[in-house]
Design a protein around this motif. Structure first.
Motif, PDB file in Angstrom:
ATOM      1  N   GLU A  62      14.673 -46.867  23.244  1.00  0.00           N
ATOM      2  CA  GLU A  62      15.760 -45.890  23.231  1.00  0.00           C
ATOM      3  C   GLU A  62      17.094 -46.621  23.359  1.00  0.00           C
ATOM      4  O   GLU A  62      17.310 -47.369  24.326  1.00  0.00           O
ATOM      5  CB  GLU A  62      15.616 -44.884  24.370  1.00  0.00           C
ATOM      6  CG  GLU A  62      16.724 -43.852  24.370  1.00  0.00           C
ATOM      7  CD  GLU A  62      16.447 -42.694  25.309  1.00  0.00           C
ATOM      8  OE1 GLU A  62      17.397 -41.933  25.583  1.00  0.00           O
ATOM      9  OE2 GLU A  62      15.302 -42.545  25.771  1.00  0.00           O
ATOM     10  N   ARG A  77       7.816 -31.370  23.957  1.00  0.00           N
ATOM     11  CA  ARG A  77       8.939 -30.597  24.501  1.00  0.00           C
ATOM     12  C   ARG A  77       9.912 -30.182  23.408  1.00  0.00           C
ATOM     13  O   ARG A  77      10.387 -29.049  23.376  1.00  0.00           O
ATOM     14  CB  ARG A  77       9.669 -31.429  25.561  1.00  0.00           C
ATOM     15  CG  ARG A  77       8.868 -31.652  26.838  1.00  0.00           C
ATOM     16  CD  ARG A  77       9.505 -32.684  27.735  1.00  0.00           C
ATOM     17  NE  ARG A  77       8.673 -32.960  28.898  1.00  0.00           N
ATOM     18  CZ  ARG A  77       8.830 -34.007  29.701  1.00  0.00           C
ATOM     19  NH1 ARG A  77       9.789 -34.893  29.426  1.00  0.00           N
ATOM     20  NH2 ARG A  77       8.034 -34.180  30.733  1.00  0.00           N
ATOM     21  N   THR A 127      16.556 -35.197  21.927  1.00  0.00           N
ATOM     22  CA  THR A 127      15.364 -36.014  21.696  1.00  0.00           C
ATOM     23  C   THR A 127      15.282 -37.227  22.614  1.00  0.00           C
ATOM     24  O   THR A 127      14.271 -37.936  22.597  1.00  0.00           O
ATOM     25  CB  THR A 127      15.326 -36.501  20.233  1.00  0.00           C
ATOM     26  OG1 THR A 127      16.511 -37.255  19.948  1.00  0.00           O
ATOM     27  CG2 THR A 127      15.224 -35.321  19.265  1.00  0.00           C
ATOM     28  N   SER A 128      16.310 -37.488  23.409  1.00  0.00           N
ATOM     29  CA  SER A 128      16.287 -38.655  24.292  1.00  0.00           C
ATOM     30  C   SER A 128      15.204 -38.506  25.361  1.00  0.00           C
ATOM     31  O   SER A 128      14.934 -37.412  25.843  1.00  0.00           O
ATOM     32  CB  SER A 128      17.643 -38.837  24.975  1.00  0.00           C
ATOM     33  OG  SER A 128      18.653 -39.111  24.036  1.00  0.00           O
ATOM     34  N   VAL A 129      14.603 -39.632  25.730  1.00  0.00           N
ATOM     35  CA  VAL A 129      13.598 -39.650  26.783  1.00  0.00           C
ATOM     36  C   VAL A 129      14.232 -40.017  28.117  1.00  0.00           C
ATOM     37  O   VAL A 129      14.025 -39.341  29.124  1.00  0.00           O
ATOM     38  CB  VAL A 129      12.466 -40.638  26.441  1.00  0.00           C
ATOM     39  CG1 VAL A 129      11.480 -40.763  27.591  1.00  0.00           C
ATOM     40  CG2 VAL A 129      11.746 -40.196  25.173  1.00  0.00           C
ATOM     41  N   ALA A 145      18.978 -38.026  29.511  1.00  0.00           N
ATOM     42  CA  ALA A 145      18.884 -36.579  29.318  1.00  0.00           C
ATOM     43  C   ALA A 145      20.144 -36.064  28.629  1.00  0.00           C
ATOM     44  O   ALA A 145      21.253 -36.271  29.104  1.00  0.00           O
ATOM     45  CB  ALA A 145      18.687 -35.875  30.657  1.00  0.00           C
ATOM     46  N   VAL A 154      10.874 -40.671  18.285  1.00  0.00           N
ATOM     47  CA  VAL A 154      10.397 -39.351  18.691  1.00  0.00           C
ATOM     48  C   VAL A 154      10.230 -38.467  17.462  1.00  0.00           C
ATOM     49  O   VAL A 154       9.320 -37.646  17.368  1.00  0.00           O
ATOM     50  CB  VAL A 154      11.359 -38.712  19.714  1.00  0.00           C
ATOM     51  CG1 VAL A 154      11.157 -37.204  19.825  1.00  0.00           C
ATOM     52  CG2 VAL A 154      11.166 -39.345  21.086  1.00  0.00           C
ATOM     53  N   ARG A 203       4.972 -36.751  25.171  1.00  0.00           N
ATOM     54  CA  ARG A 203       5.436 -35.622  25.987  1.00  0.00           C
ATOM     55  C   ARG A 203       6.763 -35.092  25.468  1.00  0.00           C
ATOM     56  O   ARG A 203       6.978 -33.872  25.389  1.00  0.00           O
ATOM     57  CB  ARG A 203       5.571 -36.045  27.454  1.00  0.00           C
ATOM     58  CG  ARG A 203       4.248 -36.255  28.160  1.00  0.00           C
ATOM     59  CD  ARG A 203       4.439 -36.371  29.661  1.00  0.00           C
ATOM     60  NE  ARG A 203       5.252 -37.518  30.028  1.00  0.00           N
ATOM     61  CZ  ARG A 203       4.764 -38.729  30.260  1.00  0.00           C
ATOM     62  NH1 ARG A 203       3.464 -38.958  30.128  1.00  0.00           N
ATOM     63  NH2 ARG A 203       5.565 -39.730  30.604  1.00  0.00           N
ATOM     64  N   GLN A 204       7.681 -35.994  25.096  1.00  0.00           N
ATOM     65  CA  GLN A 204       8.986 -35.554  24.595  1.00  0.00           C
ATOM     66  C   GLN A 204       8.852 -34.841  23.250  1.00  0.00           C
ATOM     67  O   GLN A 204       9.549 -33.852  22.997  1.00  0.00           O
ATOM     68  CB  GLN A 204       9.934 -36.746  24.472  1.00  0.00           C
ATOM     69  CG  GLN A 204      11.340 -36.393  24.038  1.00  0.00           C
ATOM     70  CD  GLN A 204      12.071 -35.511  25.049  1.00  0.00           C
ATOM     71  OE1 GLN A 204      11.596 -35.283  26.162  1.00  0.00           O
ATOM     72  NE2 GLN A 204      13.239 -35.007  24.666  1.00  0.00           N
ATOM     73  N   ARG A 205       7.964 -35.304  22.402  1.00  0.00           N
ATOM     74  CA  ARG A 205       7.746 -34.648  21.118  1.00  0.00           C
ATOM     75  C   ARG A 205       7.246 -33.216  21.331  1.00  0.00           C
ATOM     76  O   ARG A 205       7.678 -32.289  20.644  1.00  0.00           O
ATOM     77  CB  ARG A 205       6.732 -35.446  20.290  1.00  0.00           C
ATOM     78  CG  ARG A 205       7.320 -36.695  19.663  1.00  0.00           C
ATOM     79  CD  ARG A 205       6.236 -37.603  19.101  1.00  0.00           C
ATOM     80  NE  ARG A 205       5.346 -36.931  18.162  1.00  0.00           N
ATOM     81  CZ  ARG A 205       5.639 -36.685  16.895  1.00  0.00           C
ATOM     82  NH1 ARG A 205       6.817 -37.051  16.402  1.00  0.00           N
ATOM     83  NH2 ARG A 205       4.767 -36.095  16.096  1.00  0.00           N
ATOM     84  N   LYS A 209       6.742 -40.688  24.813  1.00  0.00           N
ATOM     85  CA  LYS A 209       7.167 -40.136  23.523  1.00  0.00           C
ATOM     86  C   LYS A 209       6.364 -38.897  23.167  1.00  0.00           C
ATOM     87  O   LYS A 209       6.903 -37.903  22.666  1.00  0.00           O
ATOM     88  CB  LYS A 209       7.037 -41.189  22.432  1.00  0.00           C
ATOM     89  CG  LYS A 209       8.204 -42.151  22.353  1.00  0.00           C
ATOM     90  CD  LYS A 209       7.962 -43.259  21.372  1.00  0.00           C
ATOM     91  CE  LYS A 209       7.682 -42.790  19.977  1.00  0.00           C
ATOM     92  NZ  LYS A 209       7.662 -43.914  19.010  1.00  0.00           N
TER      93      LYS A 209
END
Length: 326
Positions: free
Chosen positions: A212, A237, A34-36, A39, A158, A233-235, A231
């Motif tokens: 973060e 993904r 879940t890290s932005v 990685a 996230v 975009r990461q959610r 956030k």
């Protein structure tokens, strides 16, 4: 119970019975980042994707993860566009991304005027209703990095909800070590209703910006701001990886002591140790209980399709190895 077996049994329970106090678990998956900024910096044990308004459309779209770079690109829905104009980077990368998107059934790739062109087969649906992350700590006497992990989840946002699941008796001291927004479940698989909500999770600010947590030191904590767009975009993904991966990511060992377990869900059970085992790290010729034999017969995709709305043949494409891996 060891954490691996605890995790698999909890995934099966959430898939079948939903998330206490929150709702149905549309998708259950394991071991997702879940890290932005960092990685691979924060891997959540269990992630549930709550169904959004167009969840059914996602189940019809593709059975695999649609690669993040494909979703991030401005690919037209109706009209074709040159692949090299849609995807950034060298032409080889652009063509590779287009083919990966086509393998999932989400993109349509063809040639026109001597150029490779691409379009979306349909609009990407609004299918994610929320993300619930569960950190599995059967024994709170050995918490590991639990305090750091939960602070990361609560600060970044996230996830919409963050929970700690344990078999231990939960004391006030345990609760005080966790952020107030983090929920706690006590789990006993011998009970008819295994999950007791000790503290309900509070909804996190998943729509706004976040911080973060990168590292914690004695006198300082390293953090980095995360924008609301990053956030979002990461959610997406995380949700896509969860959808393509699911939680049945194990193979069964070729051992006479291996079985599919005696519960409703198929899990890698060992008769020698009388428990669920992790085939990737515990099984093989070096195991004292190893007896060479054919691996148990199990169709994990068929079980997932039978127990959830997920479809193995969605999009009309053959499932491609590697597309659903984190």
């Amino acid at each position: 119970m060891r954490e691996y077996g605890f995790e698999l049994r909890l995934c099966a329970r959430l898939e079948a019975g939903g998330i206490p106090g929150i709702g149905d678990a549309g998708v259950v998956s394991r071991q997702l980042g879940t890290s932005v900024h960092a990685a691979g910096g924060r891997i959540v044990d269990t992630v549930c994707v709550l169904p959004g308004p167009e969840f059914d459309a996602r189940t019809e779209l593709a059975s695999d993860t649609i690669p993040p770079a494909v979703l991030d690109a401005d690919v037209p829905v109706g009209e074709y566009e040159r692949v090299t104009r849609v995807f950034d980077g060298p032409p080889e990368r652009a063509r590779s991304l287009a083919e990966r998107g086509a393998d999932t059934g989400f993109l349509d790739v063809t040639r026109r005027g001597g150029q490779q062109v691409v379009r979306q087969t349909t609009r990407y649906p609004d299918w994610v209703g929320g993300l619930v992350g569960v950190e599995n700590k059967p024994d709170l006497g050995r918490p590991g990095d639990l305090a750091f992990q939960t602070r990361h989840d609560a600060s970044l946002g996230v996830l919409d909800y963050a929970v700690v699941a344990t078999e231990s008796h939960v004391t006030r001291a345990h609760l005080n070590r966790l952020p107030d927004a983090v929920g706690v479940w006590r789990v006993d698989f011998e009970r008819e209703n295994p999950i007791e909500v000790v503290r309900a999770p509070e909804q996190l600010d998943s729509a706004g910006p976040g911080l973060e947590v990168l590292a914690e030191h004695t006198a300082r904590t390293e953090v980095r701001p995360v924008t609301a767009d990053a956030k979002a975009r990461q959610r997406r993904r995380v949700a896509e990886r969860a959808y393509g991966k699911g939680w049945r990511t194990f193979d069964f060992p070729a051992c006479a002591n291996a079985s599919t377990g005696d519960g409703d869900a198929t899990v890698p059970h060992c008769a020698h140790f009388e428990r669920v085992v992790d085939p990737a790290s515990e099984c093989g010729p070096d195991c004292p209980g190893f007896e060479a034999a054919d691996a148990p017969d199990a169709d994990l995709d068929a079980e997932r399709e039978r127990r959830t709305p997920w479809r193995s043949d969605a999009g009309g494409r053959r499932r491609q190895s590697g597309l659903d891996q984190f």
